[in-house]
Write a protein that holds these residues in place. Structure first.
Motif, PDB file in Angstrom:
ATOM      1  N   UNK A  92       0.855  -1.184   0.000  1.00  0.00           N
ATOM      2  CA  UNK A  92       0.000   0.000   0.000  1.00  0.00           C
ATOM      3  C   UNK A  92       0.896   1.242   0.000  1.00  0.00           C
ATOM      4  N   UNK A  93       1.138   1.796  -1.192  1.00  0.00           N
ATOM      5  CA  UNK A  93       2.119   2.892  -1.329  1.00  0.00           C
ATOM      6  C   UNK A  93       1.805   4.065  -0.395  1.00  0.00           C
ATOM      7  N   UNK A  94       0.506   4.360  -0.187  1.00  0.00           N
ATOM      8  CA  UNK A  94       0.140   5.499   0.668  1.00  0.00           C
ATOM      9  C   UNK A  94       0.492   5.232   2.128  1.00  0.00           C
ATOM     10  N   UNK A  95       0.473   3.967   2.489  1.00  0.00           N
ATOM     11  CA  UNK A  95       0.718   3.648   3.904  1.00  0.00           C
ATOM     12  C   UNK A  95       2.083   3.051   4.120  1.00  0.00           C
ATOM     13  N   UNK A  96       3.049   3.407   3.280  1.00  0.00           N
ATOM     14  CA  UNK A  96       4.372   2.787   3.381  1.00  0.00           C
ATOM     15  C   UNK A  96       4.931   2.957   4.797  1.00  0.00           C
ATOM     16  N   UNK A  97       5.340   1.846   5.451  1.00  0.00           N
ATOM     17  CA  UNK A  97       5.709   1.940   6.870  1.00  0.00           C
ATOM     18  C   UNK A  97       7.023   2.698   7.079  1.00  0.00           C
ATOM     19  N   UNK A  98       7.084   3.477   8.176  1.00  0.00           N
ATOM     20  CA  UNK A  98       8.351   4.135   8.490  1.00  0.00           C
ATOM     21  C   UNK A  98       9.301   3.114   9.126  1.00  0.00           C
ATOM     22  N   UNK A  99      10.538   3.554   9.353  1.00  0.00           N
ATOM     23  CA  UNK A  99      11.579   2.618   9.807  1.00  0.00           C
ATOM     24  C   UNK A  99      11.206   1.951  11.126  1.00  0.00           C
ATOM     25  N   UNK A 139      17.405   2.731   6.630  1.00  0.00           N
ATOM     26  CA  UNK A 139      16.328   3.736   6.530  1.00  0.00           C
ATOM     27  C   UNK A 139      16.579   4.927   7.458  1.00  0.00           C
ATOM     28  N   UNK A 140      17.729   4.946   8.131  1.00  0.00           N
ATOM     29  CA  UNK A 140      18.125   6.147   8.864  1.00  0.00           C
ATOM     30  C   UNK A 140      18.083   6.057  10.369  1.00  0.00           C
ATOM     31  N   UNK A 141      17.663   4.909  10.919  1.00  0.00           N
ATOM     32  CA  UNK A 141      17.722   4.814  12.388  1.00  0.00           C
ATOM     33  C   UNK A 141      19.185   4.714  12.816  1.00  0.00           C
ATOM     34  N   UNK A 142      19.466   5.206  14.017  1.00  0.00           N
ATOM     35  CA  UNK A 142      20.856   5.202  14.493  1.00  0.00           C
ATOM     36  C   UNK A 142      21.177   3.858  15.152  1.00  0.00           C
ATOM     37  N   UNK A 143      22.484   3.475  15.138  1.00  0.00           N
ATOM     38  CA  UNK A 143      22.873   2.218  15.784  1.00  0.00           C
ATOM     39  C   UNK A 143      22.439   2.157  17.251  1.00  0.00           C
ATOM     40  N   UNK A 144      22.480   3.288  17.968  1.00  0.00           N
ATOM     41  CA  UNK A 144      22.086   3.227  19.387  1.00  0.00           C
ATOM     42  C   UNK A 144      20.572   3.026  19.555  1.00  0.00           C
ATOM     43  N   UNK A 145      19.818   3.223  18.483  1.00  0.00           N
ATOM     44  CA  UNK A 145      18.381   2.925  18.532  1.00  0.00           C
ATOM     45  C   UNK A 145      18.112   1.473  18.124  1.00  0.00           C
ATOM     46  N   UNK A 146      18.953   0.955  17.232  1.00  0.00           N
ATOM     47  CA  UNK A 146      18.692  -0.370  16.650  1.00  0.00           C
ATOM     48  C   UNK A 146      19.326  -1.496  17.471  1.00  0.00           C
ATOM     49  N   UNK A 147      20.555  -1.268  17.949  1.00  0.00           N
ATOM     50  CA  UNK A 147      21.270  -2.367  18.628  1.00  0.00           C
ATOM     51  C   UNK A 147      20.545  -2.894  19.865  1.00  0.00           C
ATOM     52  N   UNK A 148      19.935  -2.033  20.692  1.00  0.00           N
ATOM     53  CA  UNK A 148      19.195  -2.587  21.836  1.00  0.00           C
ATOM     54  C   UNK A 148      18.054  -3.503  21.407  1.00  0.00           C
ATOM     55  N   UNK A 149      17.455  -3.211  20.245  1.00  0.00           N
ATOM     56  CA  UNK A 149      16.381  -4.086  19.743  1.00  0.00           C
ATOM     57  C   UNK A 149      16.964  -5.420  19.306  1.00  0.00           C
TER      58      UNK A 149
END
Ligand SMILES: Nc1ncnc2c1ncn2[C@@H]1O[C@H](COP(=O)(O)OP(=O)(O)OP(=O)(O)O)[C@@H](O)[C@H]1O
Ligand SMILES: Cc1cn([C@H]2C[C@H](O)[C@@H](COP(=O)(O)O)O2)c(=O)[nH]c1=O
Length: 256
Positions: A92-99, A139-149
């Motif tokens: 759904x191009x209009x609802x393309x999910x953010x990162x 998609x632009x998230x920072x490593x300190x936001x992603x690594x804990x996940x």
């Protein structure tokens, strides 16, 4: 690896506390009804790579090769409700999910897919949490936001990265790709065309994978395998690493 739970008839298997196992950690024991449980925990092997690298082809080929060697191989849950949700969002191009939406859905999907895996010698996963986290970095998230996940997931025993350049991957896909594989509308706007966006985005995803592997590896670490060779050569290289990781005492190959 905590994230992979093997079960038999709804009960956990694989640990010495498990009443279904022999308790010595290695000896198979027959159950009522004729099935057999191997008590040792499986070697968890993840195959990763950018879109079109050859992961699915190789998962099938590696599974077949290991099965021929007498190993019990389990691949990922075929029924993936969260993956279906994700696919409908990206269609759904209009609802393309953010990162953030994308990474959280992706991680939930991989957590779901690695639940209640039947007993096996090798659990072979076509993509894992790394895929979602590499996408999030690209998609632009920072490593300190992603690594804990990512750290919510235990590292697989062995991670194999099938390394292919984005141009080769695109060629293998017949030059066609989806908007999601090209990084979504923003990357497309910057690159000007879907193929160029694919190359730009998949280069960023590849970098993301390599950063993640450097900080999150299991017992046998991660291996970069040159994926730009023939299907057979790549399968040989992958099986070589897996069989070495599975260690000594492997059953002899079964002749065809
Ligand atoms: N070593 C190879 N040489 C040539 N073609 C290959 C090779 N490996 C895979 N292919 C072809 O490339 C295409 C993509 O392969 P495959 O679907 O296995 O990749 P994938 O990484 O699982 O892709 P996706 O991430 O898009 O699901 C298929 O047409 C497949 O036959
Ligand atoms: C959120 C979410 C994302 N994915 C990702 C992983 C890959 O980048 C693609 C799917 O690729 P495939 O070519 O179909 O293997 O989407 C996902 O698979 N599941 C999710 O929930």
């Amino acid at each position: 690896m905590r994230a992979i739970h093997t079960v038999v008839d709804g009960r956990p298997a694989g640990g010495s506390q498990d009443p279904l196992t022999a308790g010595d950690g290695t000896t198979p024991r027959s159950l009522e009804g004729g099935s057999t449980v191997h008590a040792s925990s499986p070697t968890v092997v993840v195959i990763e790579g950018i879109d079109g690298a050859g992961k699915s082809s190789q998962c099938g080929r590696v599974a077949e090769r290991l099965t021929d060697r007498g190993l019990r191989v389990v691949t990922c849950a075929p029924d993936r409700p969260l993956r279906r949700v994700y696919k409908s969002l990206i269609d759904d191009a209009d609802g393309f999910p953010d990162a953030r939406t994308s990474v959280l859905l992706g991680l939930a999907d991989y957590a779901y897919a690695t639940q209640d895996v039947p007993p096996a010698d090798v659990v072979l996963l076509d993509r894992y949490a790394y895929s979602s986290c590499a996408d999030a970095l690209a998609l632009g998230m920072r490593p300190d936001q992603v690594l804990p996940l990512l750290r919510l997931f235990d590292a697989p025993d062995l991670t194999l990265f099938v390394d292919v350049s984005p141009r080769e991957a695109l060629a293998r896909k017949g030059g066609a790709c989806s908007l999601a594989e090209a990084g979504g509308p923003e990357v497309l706007r910057g690159a000007g065309s879907l193929p160029d966006a694919f190359v730009t985005y998949q280069n960023a995803v590849r970098d993301g994978f390599l950063r993640l592997f450097a900080s999150h590896t299991g017992r046998h670490g991660f291996h970069v395998v040159d994926g730009e060779r023939s299907l057979d050569d790549v399968t040989d290289a992958l099986c070589d690493v897996v069989l070495r990781a599975c260690g000594a005492g492997l059953p002899e190959a079964v002749d065809a």
